[in-house]
Design an enzyme around this catalytic site. Structure first.
Site, PDB file in Angstrom:
ATOM      1  N   HIS A 280      33.024  22.229  29.331  1.00 50.96           N
ATOM      2  CA  HIS A 280      32.904  20.996  28.541  1.00 50.96           C
ATOM      3  C   HIS A 280      32.828  19.824  29.516  1.00 50.96           C
ATOM      4  O   HIS A 280      33.715  19.660  30.366  1.00 50.96           O
ATOM      5  CB  HIS A 280      34.140  20.802  27.655  1.00 50.96           C
TER       6      HIS A 280
ATOM      7  N   GLY B 230      42.119  28.316  23.813  1.00 51.19           N
ATOM      8  CA  GLY B 230      41.228  27.538  22.962  1.00 51.19           C
ATOM      9  C   GLY B 230      39.770  27.940  23.020  1.00 51.19           C
ATOM     10  O   GLY B 230      38.916  27.254  22.446  1.00 51.19           O
ATOM     11  N   GLN B 231      39.457  29.057  23.689  1.00 52.96           N
ATOM     12  CA  GLN B 231      38.049  29.488  23.741  1.00 52.96           C
ATOM     13  C   GLN B 231      37.639  30.076  22.393  1.00 52.96           C
ATOM     14  O   GLN B 231      38.278  31.003  21.898  1.00 52.96           O
ATOM     15  CB  GLN B 231      37.832  30.525  24.852  1.00 52.96           C
ATOM     16  N   SER B 232      36.585  29.504  21.795  1.00 52.86           N
ATOM     17  CA  SER B 232      36.110  29.995  20.502  1.00 52.86           C
ATOM     18  C   SER B 232      34.724  30.626  20.595  1.00 52.86           C
ATOM     19  O   SER B 232      34.318  31.359  19.695  1.00 52.86           O
ATOM     20  CB  SER B 232      36.095  28.861  19.469  1.00 52.86           C
TER      21      SER B 232
ATOM     22  N   ASP C 289      27.490  19.014  22.418  1.00 48.62           N
ATOM     23  CA  ASP C 289      28.389  19.782  21.558  1.00 48.62           C
ATOM     24  C   ASP C 289      28.190  19.345  20.104  1.00 48.62           C
ATOM     25  O   ASP C 289      28.014  18.156  19.813  1.00 48.62           O
ATOM     26  CB  ASP C 289      29.845  19.554  21.984  1.00 48.62           C
TER      27      ASP C 289
ATOM     28  N   ASN D  62      37.797  26.468  28.669  1.00 49.66           N
ATOM     29  CA  ASN D  62      38.875  27.157  27.967  1.00 49.66           C
ATOM     30  C   ASN D  62      38.637  28.645  28.157  1.00 49.66           C
ATOM     31  O   ASN D  62      37.629  29.176  27.695  1.00 49.66           O
ATOM     32  CB  ASN D  62      38.864  26.784  26.479  1.00 49.66           C
TER      33      ASN D  62
ATOM     34  N   HIS E 251      31.311  28.562  29.232  1.00 51.03           N
ATOM     35  CA  HIS E 251      30.828  27.181  29.118  1.00 51.03           C
ATOM     36  C   HIS E 251      31.867  26.224  29.655  1.00 51.03           C
ATOM     37  O   HIS E 251      33.073  26.454  29.534  1.00 51.03           O
ATOM     38  CB  HIS E 251      30.486  26.828  27.661  1.00 51.03           C
TER      39      HIS E 251
HETATM   40  P1  5GP Z   1      35.424  26.439  23.059  1.00 50.69           P
HETATM   41  O1  5GP Z   1      36.215  26.213  21.800  1.00 50.69           O
HETATM   42  O2  5GP Z   1      34.978  27.885  23.162  1.00 50.69           O
HETATM   43  O3  5GP Z   1      36.064  25.948  24.305  1.00 50.69           O
HETATM   44  O4  5GP Z   1      34.125  25.549  22.929  1.00 50.69           O
HETATM   45  C1  5GP Z   1      33.073  25.919  22.075  1.00 50.69           C
HETATM   46  C2  5GP Z   1      32.341  24.656  21.715  1.00 50.69           C
HETATM   47  O5  5GP Z   1      31.088  25.005  21.191  1.00 50.69           O
HETATM   48  C3  5GP Z   1      33.054  23.801  20.648  1.00 50.69           C
HETATM   49  O6  5GP Z   1      33.322  22.513  21.201  1.00 50.69           O
HETATM   50  C4  5GP Z   1      32.048  23.755  19.505  1.00 50.69           C
HETATM   51  O7  5GP Z   1      32.006  22.482  18.882  1.00 50.69           O
HETATM   52  C5  5GP Z   1      30.747  24.098  20.179  1.00 50.69           C
HETATM   53  N1  5GP Z   1      29.778  24.786  19.340  1.00 50.69           N
HETATM   54  C6  5GP Z   1      30.017  25.876  18.563  1.00 50.69           C
HETATM   55  N2  5GP Z   1      28.886  26.279  17.974  1.00 50.69           N
HETATM   56  C7  5GP Z   1      27.902  25.432  18.391  1.00 50.69           C
HETATM   57  C8  5GP Z   1      26.504  25.344  18.127  1.00 50.69           C
HETATM   58  O8  5GP Z   1      25.918  26.150  17.386  1.00 50.69           O
HETATM   59  N3  5GP Z   1      25.821  24.356  18.744  1.00 50.69           N
HETATM   60  C9  5GP Z   1      26.431  23.462  19.580  1.00 50.69           C
HETATM   61  N4  5GP Z   1      25.661  22.492  20.109  1.00 50.69           N
HETATM   62  N5  5GP Z   1      27.750  23.514  19.848  1.00 50.69           N
HETATM   63  C10 5GP Z   1      28.475  24.485  19.267  1.00 50.69           C
END
Ligand code: 5GP
Ligand code: ZN
Length: 115
Positions: free
Chosen positions: A103, A94-96, A32, A88, A101
């Protein structure tokens, strides 16, 4: 089919670089960018699925493989005795990034409830 504006599709195709820890034909594990623990790896299917709630019956085998990839990755990083695997699902949770995916978090005390 890769989604044009999806950062994780671009990582899966190699168009965007990432620190890859493990990969096979169907799944990929990479560090990450903004780690929340000493070990913070993302486990994704190469194929675009928007999130866990978008998975259908035919994705069952792939979902199982994702968990096995998480275990293989944990073993490679020697954290198999204590790790957390979390997804998430949906912006409200919290999904961005809208590419499924998990974690994989390890290397520090894990709190419960996770918050
Ligand atoms: P979410 O917030 O959707 O559960 O998790 C998305 C994750 O993707 C976040 O922890 C964020 O740091 C990671 N992330 C976002 N963009 C990138 C990227 O371009 N490369 C990598 N390695 N991680 C990313
Ligand atoms: Zn994608």
């Amino acid at each position: 089919m890769a989604m044009a504006d999806c950062i994780f599709c671009k990582i899966a195709s190699g168009e965007t670089r990432a620190r890859i820890v493990y990969e096979d034909g169907d799944t990929l594990a990479f560090s990450d960018l903004n780690p929340q623990a000493p070990t913070h790896v993302l486990i994704i299917p190469r194929r675009h699925i928007t999130g866990l709630s978008s998975a259908v019956e035919e994705d069952g085998e792939l979902l199982g493989k994702l968990q096995l990839t998480a275990v293989k990755t944990a073993k490679l990083l020697k954290v198999e005795d204590a790790f957390r695997l979390v997804t998430n699902n949906g912006r409200g949770a919290g999904q961005s990034v809208n590419h499924l995916h998990y974690h994989l978090l390890a290397g520090r005390k894990m709190l419960w409830p996770p918050g």
